[in-house]
Scaffold this active site. Sequence first.
Site, PDB file in Angstrom:
ATOM      1  N   CYS A 116     -34.926 -41.850   1.186  1.00 38.91           N
ATOM      2  CA  CYS A 116     -33.700 -42.282   0.501  1.00 38.91           C
ATOM      3  C   CYS A 116     -33.264 -41.133  -0.402  1.00 38.91           C
ATOM      4  CB  CYS A 116     -34.036 -43.539  -0.305  1.00 38.91           C
ATOM      5  SG  CYS A 116     -32.680 -44.139  -1.303  1.00 38.91           S
ATOM      6  N   CYS A 123     -23.946 -41.508 -11.345  1.00 37.60           N
ATOM      7  CA  CYS A 123     -22.969 -42.051 -10.401  1.00 37.60           C
ATOM      8  C   CYS A 123     -21.630 -42.153 -11.097  1.00 37.60           C
ATOM      9  CB  CYS A 123     -23.402 -43.428  -9.893  1.00 37.60           C
ATOM     10  SG  CYS A 123     -22.284 -44.081  -8.630  1.00 37.60           S
ATOM     11  N   CYS A 130     -26.677 -52.016 -11.708  1.00 30.59           N
ATOM     12  CA  CYS A 130     -27.349 -50.806 -11.190  1.00 30.59           C
ATOM     13  C   CYS A 130     -27.691 -49.840 -12.310  1.00 30.59           C
ATOM     14  CB  CYS A 130     -26.432 -50.119 -10.178  1.00 30.59           C
ATOM     15  SG  CYS A 130     -27.071 -48.530  -9.612  1.00 30.59           S
ATOM     16  N   GLY A 177     -25.947 -42.154  -6.827  1.00 26.02           N
ATOM     17  CA  GLY A 177     -24.598 -41.660  -6.569  1.00 26.02           C
ATOM     18  C   GLY A 177     -23.861 -42.405  -5.482  1.00 26.02           C
ATOM     19  N   GLU A 178     -22.549 -42.212  -5.478  1.00 27.71           N
ATOM     20  CA  GLU A 178     -21.702 -42.795  -4.438  1.00 27.71           C
ATOM     21  C   GLU A 178     -21.391 -41.677  -3.429  1.00 27.71           C
ATOM     22  OE1 GLU A 178     -20.436 -45.634  -3.094  1.00 27.71           O
ATOM     23  OE2 GLU A 178     -19.616 -44.143  -1.730  1.00 27.71           O
ATOM     24  N   SER A 209     -24.765 -45.503   2.797  1.00 31.48           N
ATOM     25  CA  SER A 209     -24.424 -46.717   2.051  1.00 31.48           C
ATOM     26  C   SER A 209     -23.288 -46.422   1.082  1.00 31.48           C
ATOM     27  CB  SER A 209     -25.650 -47.205   1.277  1.00 31.48           C
ATOM     28  OG  SER A 209     -25.302 -48.286   0.434  1.00 31.48           O
ATOM     29  N   SER A 231     -22.116 -52.041   0.410  1.00 35.70           N
ATOM     30  CA  SER A 231     -22.636 -52.809  -0.721  1.00 35.70           C
ATOM     31  C   SER A 231     -21.605 -53.870  -1.091  1.00 35.70           C
ATOM     32  CB  SER A 231     -22.887 -51.880  -1.912  1.00 35.70           C
ATOM     33  OG  SER A 231     -23.904 -50.970  -1.569  1.00 35.70           O
ATOM     34  N   HIS A 233     -22.103 -57.580  -2.038  1.00 33.13           N
ATOM     35  CA  HIS A 233     -22.601 -58.252  -3.248  1.00 33.13           C
ATOM     36  C   HIS A 233     -21.799 -59.441  -3.762  1.00 33.13           C
ATOM     37  CE1 HIS A 233     -25.321 -54.963  -3.224  1.00 33.13           C
ATOM     38  NE2 HIS A 233     -24.537 -54.091  -3.801  1.00 33.13           N
ATOM     39  N   ASN A 306     -33.512 -55.923  -8.516  1.00 33.43           N
ATOM     40  CA  ASN A 306     -34.608 -55.202  -9.163  1.00 33.43           C
ATOM     41  C   ASN A 306     -34.257 -54.969 -10.616  1.00 33.43           C
ATOM     42  OD1 ASN A 306     -36.407 -54.680  -6.884  1.00 33.43           O
ATOM     43  ND2 ASN A 306     -34.687 -53.492  -6.087  1.00 33.43           N
TER      44      ASN A 306
HETATM   45  N1  SAH Z   1     -23.757 -45.905  -4.272  1.00 33.26           N
HETATM   46  C1  SAH Z   1     -24.104 -46.408  -3.012  1.00 33.26           C
HETATM   47  C2  SAH Z   1     -25.522 -46.088  -2.588  1.00 33.26           C
HETATM   48  C3  SAH Z   1     -26.609 -46.171  -3.629  1.00 33.26           C
HETATM   49  S1  SAH Z   1     -27.062 -47.749  -4.229  1.00 33.26           S
HETATM   50  C4  SAH Z   1     -23.878 -47.897  -2.948  1.00 33.26           C
HETATM   51  O1  SAH Z   1     -23.624 -48.494  -3.972  1.00 33.26           O
HETATM   52  O2  SAH Z   1     -23.900 -48.420  -1.840  1.00 33.26           O
HETATM   53  C5  SAH Z   1     -28.066 -48.467  -2.927  1.00 33.26           C
HETATM   54  C6  SAH Z   1     -28.053 -49.986  -2.909  1.00 33.26           C
HETATM   55  O3  SAH Z   1     -28.795 -50.554  -3.988  1.00 33.26           O
HETATM   56  C7  SAH Z   1     -26.657 -50.559  -3.057  1.00 33.26           C
HETATM   57  O4  SAH Z   1     -26.459 -51.641  -2.166  1.00 33.26           O
HETATM   58  C8  SAH Z   1     -26.673 -51.041  -4.478  1.00 33.26           C
HETATM   59  O5  SAH Z   1     -25.663 -51.970  -4.702  1.00 33.26           O
HETATM   60  C9  SAH Z   1     -28.051 -51.603  -4.586  1.00 33.26           C
HETATM   61  N2  SAH Z   1     -28.507 -51.802  -5.958  1.00 33.26           N
HETATM   62  C10 SAH Z   1     -28.081 -51.168  -7.068  1.00 33.26           C
HETATM   63  N3  SAH Z   1     -28.761 -51.634  -8.161  1.00 33.26           N
HETATM   64  C11 SAH Z   1     -29.617 -52.566  -7.718  1.00 33.26           C
HETATM   65  C12 SAH Z   1     -30.609 -53.382  -8.362  1.00 33.26           C
HETATM   66  N4  SAH Z   1     -30.845 -53.268  -9.673  1.00 33.26           N
HETATM   67  N5  SAH Z   1     -31.318 -54.224  -7.607  1.00 33.26           N
HETATM   68  C13 SAH Z   1     -31.122 -54.285  -6.263  1.00 33.26           C
HETATM   69  N6  SAH Z   1     -30.228 -53.536  -5.590  1.00 33.26           N
HETATM   70  C14 SAH Z   1     -29.465 -52.692  -6.316  1.00 33.26           C
HETATM   71 FE1  SF4 Z   2     -25.150 -47.833  -8.408  1.00 33.26          FE
HETATM   72 FE2  SF4 Z   2     -24.077 -47.475  -5.947  1.00 33.26          FE
HETATM   73 FE3  SF4 Z   2     -22.685 -48.750  -7.900  1.00 33.26          FE
HETATM   74 FE4  SF4 Z   2     -23.154 -46.127  -8.094  1.00 33.26          FE
HETATM   75  S1  SF4 Z   2     -21.926 -47.161  -6.540  1.00 33.26           S
HETATM   76  S2  SF4 Z   2     -23.341 -47.620  -9.760  1.00 33.26           S
HETATM   77  S3  SF4 Z   2     -25.223 -45.963  -7.205  1.00 33.26           S
HETATM   78  S4  SF4 Z   2     -24.620 -49.421  -6.928  1.00 33.26           S
END
Ligand code: SAH
Ligand code: SF4
Length: 368
Positions: A116, A123, A130, A177-178, A209, A231, A233, A306
Amino acid sequence: MPALSRSASLDGPVGLDRPSLTQVLTEAGVPERQQRMRTSQIWGWLYKRGAPSYDAMTDLPASLRDALAVMLPWQRPVVSSLQNSADGTIKWLVRLADGREVEMVYIPEEDRAALCISTQVGCTLACTFCHTGTMKLVRNLTAGEIVEQVRLAKDTLADWDDRAPRKLTNIVVMGMGEPLFNYENLRAALRIAMDGEGIGISRRRVTLSTSGVVPRIAEAGADLRSRLAISLHAVTDDLRDDLVPINRKWPIAELLAACRAYPHDGRAITFEYVMLAGVNDSDADARALVGLLKGFPAKVNLIPFNPWPGSSYQCSSWRRIEAFAQILERAGHASPVRTPRGRDILAACGQLKTASERTRKTVAAGAA
Ligand code: SAH
Ligand code: SF4
């Protein structure tokens, strides 16, 4: 001279595509008839053999190695710490040439082992659940810094022997990061990762992602055609506006339209759904999700939330997650619950936030 201006990044030859590298070789005075061979040689050293420096490229003339060191200065990122989880997960903290840090995580499973990787320091976005989204320092990684993560992981894993089974089979762009806000560099890096003469991981084993940068999804489909994870959610714009603020710019309907148009080769697109107790986890939410994904080859990854220090959400109970999953399964969507990996080392999804920043904050708090 574009190739030379890129050298300001200290990435050396890592992350350069073949034409750019050939251009540098031309400027270094390599005769035209040798350029293609030298380019392949350098790629081979970098991506098949894991060369850490120009000096390691022993079949290049010393004069060429010296010229490259001047033209493309190379200061590799270094592993500043490494943690092994009881479950086999490894988390690295990687220090970049400017001292900033990113994390990456290796997740071995029975039939695959994914790395990963991160695409930004911090980010640009701030999803409320997150940890990475709370980081103040943000910058894009260069293509070289993205590729170096894979090279560093292969160093640790001793995964450079082409005759041995691969220890790193998949790449998931789900770290800090995104990725689609750093699209050009990500594209350059993934092209090297997916190239047979580069790292050689097929596009079917690379998952990107995104939180939903809609205009870039079509570009990624045209340029990379890797697997896509979204993502999601939340099932309503009201809630998603809160949880994933980028939704205010590109709401759910636009996001799903972009997914429908993505060239997914008949495979399911993955939707990630973090399970937040009392927020997005009711039976009604699950049914609404089924409605949204109607007629769509979609798999839903349910991610137990998490927690991280200071987070304000709670993870849904296992019973709730199972009930939610069952509604999706009955509607024909695979909906695996992602087992949290590396919890003991805070390596799970959304927990990545560099220790260096945590330490700084703690020191600051202590001083106040
Ligand atoms: N920025 C991108 C990729 C990194 S985050 C994105 O948001 O898709 C990777 C994944 O972890 C995303 O689906 C994000 O929403 C999820 N994620 C972020 N924080 C989390 C947390 N505290 N518990 C579980 N999943 C989380
Ligand atoms: Fe976290 Fe992905 Fe949202 Fe950035 S875009 S804050 S890495 S969940």
